[in-house]
Design a protein around this motif. Structure first.
Motif, mmCIF file in Angstrom:
data_model
loop_
_atom_site.group_PDB
_atom_site.id
_atom_site.type_symbol
_atom_site.label_atom_id
_atom_site.label_comp_id
_atom_site.label_asym_id
_atom_site.label_seq_id
_atom_site.Cartn_x
_atom_site.Cartn_y
_atom_site.Cartn_z
ATOM 1 N N GLN A 264 0.842 -1.184 0.000
ATOM 2 C CA GLN A 264 0.000 0.000 0.000
ATOM 3 C C GLN A 264 0.878 1.235 0.000
ATOM 4 N N ALA A 265 0.738 2.026 -1.046
ATOM 5 C CA ALA A 265 1.453 3.283 -1.153
ATOM 6 C C ALA A 265 0.597 4.396 -0.549
ATOM 7 N N PRO A 266 1.202 5.482 -0.129
ATOM 8 C CA PRO A 266 0.434 6.582 0.454
ATOM 9 C C PRO A 266 -0.643 7.088 -0.502
ATOM 10 N N GLY A 267 -1.859 7.194 0.015
ATOM 11 C CA GLY A 267 -2.960 7.703 -0.788
ATOM 12 C C GLY A 267 -3.553 6.703 -1.760
ATOM 13 N N LYS A 268 -3.062 5.470 -1.717
ATOM 14 C CA LYS A 268 -3.572 4.450 -2.630
ATOM 15 C C LYS A 268 -4.137 3.277 -1.849
ATOM 16 N N ASN B 72 13.911 -7.399 -7.121
ATOM 17 C CA ASN B 72 15.031 -6.922 -7.926
ATOM 18 C C ASN B 72 14.579 -5.799 -8.850
ATOM 19 N N SER B 73 15.539 -5.076 -9.390
ATOM 20 C CA SER B 73 15.241 -3.975 -10.328
ATOM 21 C C SER B 73 14.160 -3.071 -9.776
ATOM 22 N N LEU B 74 14.323 -2.681 -8.530
ATOM 23 C CA LEU B 74 13.302 -1.872 -7.875
ATOM 24 C C LEU B 74 13.147 -0.515 -8.546
ATOM 25 N N GLU B 75 11.922 -0.045 -8.551
ATOM 26 C CA GLU B 75 11.553 1.229 -9.175
ATOM 27 C C GLU B 75 10.912 2.120 -8.115
ATOM 28 N N PRO B 76 10.963 3.435 -8.314
ATOM 29 C CA PRO B 76 10.304 4.330 -7.339
ATOM 30 C C PRO B 76 8.832 3.986 -7.122
ATOM 31 N N GLU B 77 8.196 3.444 -8.161
ATOM 32 C CA GLU B 77 6.782 3.072 -8.051
ATOM 33 C C GLU B 77 6.564 1.895 -7.110
ATOM 34 N N ASP B 78 7.621 1.220 -6.733
ATOM 35 C CA ASP B 78 7.500 0.109 -5.778
ATOM 36 C C ASP B 78 7.483 0.593 -4.329
ATOM 37 N N THR B 79 7.677 1.881 -4.127
ATOM 38 C CA THR B 79 7.656 2.437 -2.772
ATOM 39 C C THR B 79 6.295 2.229 -2.136
ATOM 40 N N TYR C 226 -8.052 -12.712 2.873
ATOM 41 C CA TYR C 226 -6.988 -13.168 3.759
ATOM 42 C C TYR C 226 -7.357 -12.902 5.210
ATOM 43 N N ASN C 227 -7.116 -13.905 6.052
ATOM 44 C CA ASN C 227 -7.539 -13.836 7.443
ATOM 45 C C ASN C 227 -6.505 -13.191 8.359
ATOM 46 N N TYR C 228 -5.250 -13.391 8.022
ATOM 47 C CA TYR C 228 -4.182 -12.976 8.929
ATOM 48 C C TYR C 228 -3.229 -12.041 8.214
ATOM 49 N N TRP C 229 -2.783 -11.028 8.944
ATOM 50 C CA TRP C 229 -1.928 -9.995 8.379
ATOM 51 C C TRP C 229 -0.786 -9.647 9.329
ATOM 52 N N GLY C 230 0.335 -9.304 8.726
ATOM 53 C CA GLY C 230 1.432 -8.758 9.504
ATOM 54 C C GLY C 230 1.292 -7.257 9.656
ATOM 55 N N GLN C 231 2.255 -6.655 10.332
ATOM 56 C CA GLN C 231 2.183 -5.227 10.619
ATOM 57 C C GLN C 231 2.785 -4.382 9.495
ATOM 58 N N GLY C 232 3.491 -5.025 8.598
ATOM 59 C CA GLY C 232 4.049 -4.329 7.448
ATOM 60 C C GLY C 232 5.504 -3.944 7.618
ATOM 61 N N THR C 233 6.185 -3.802 6.489
ATOM 62 C CA THR C 233 7.560 -3.313 6.464
ATOM 63 C C THR C 233 7.684 -2.317 5.304
ATOM 64 N N GLN C 234 8.311 -1.195 5.565
ATOM 65 C CA GLN C 234 8.357 -0.110 4.592
ATOM 66 C C GLN C 234 9.485 -0.309 3.585
#
Length: 122
Positions: free
Chosen positions: A39-43, A83-90, A109-117
């Protein structure tokens, strides 16, 4: 009690790589479909990839060919090699689990983690 804990996020320049991990407890990893969403900011949150109990995989078009999902059932850990990360992958990246069948819709999906940036700079 089910717990999913992501790690491995960080800041990287475009073209770089990161590997995310998701350690699971409280579930039998091999019987669950494990997915990555972001999830990107605002999306809205969007599907990235999943790996089924039968090790079948699926990827969003935007990451196909650049990302690879895998799992180590002995360690109950899910991975996402990026790999080959792009700014859009932020985005904030989340792992999720659902019993048996796989879905691209996050509400299944029933279970979720807290996320990693993940932050990719140009």
């Amino acid at each position: 009690q089910v717990q999913l804990v992501e790690s491995g996020g960080g800041s990287v320049q475009a073209g770089g790589s990161l590997r995310l991990s998701c350690a699971a407890s409280g579930i039998t990893h091999s019987r669950y479909c494990m997915g990555w969403f972001r999830q990107a900011p605002g999306k809205e949150r969007e599907f990235v990839s999943y790996i089924g109990a039968d090790d079948s995989t699926s990827y969003a078009d935007s990451v196909n060919g650049r990302f690879a999902i895998s799992r180590d059932t002995a360690k109950n850990t899910l991975y996402l090699q990026m790999n080959s990360l792009e700014p859009e992958d932020t985005a904030m990246y989340y792992c999720a689990a659902v019993f048996d069948a796989c879905y691209v819709s996050d509400y299944m999906y029933n279970y979720w983690g807290q996320g990693t940036q993940v932050t990719v700079s140009s």
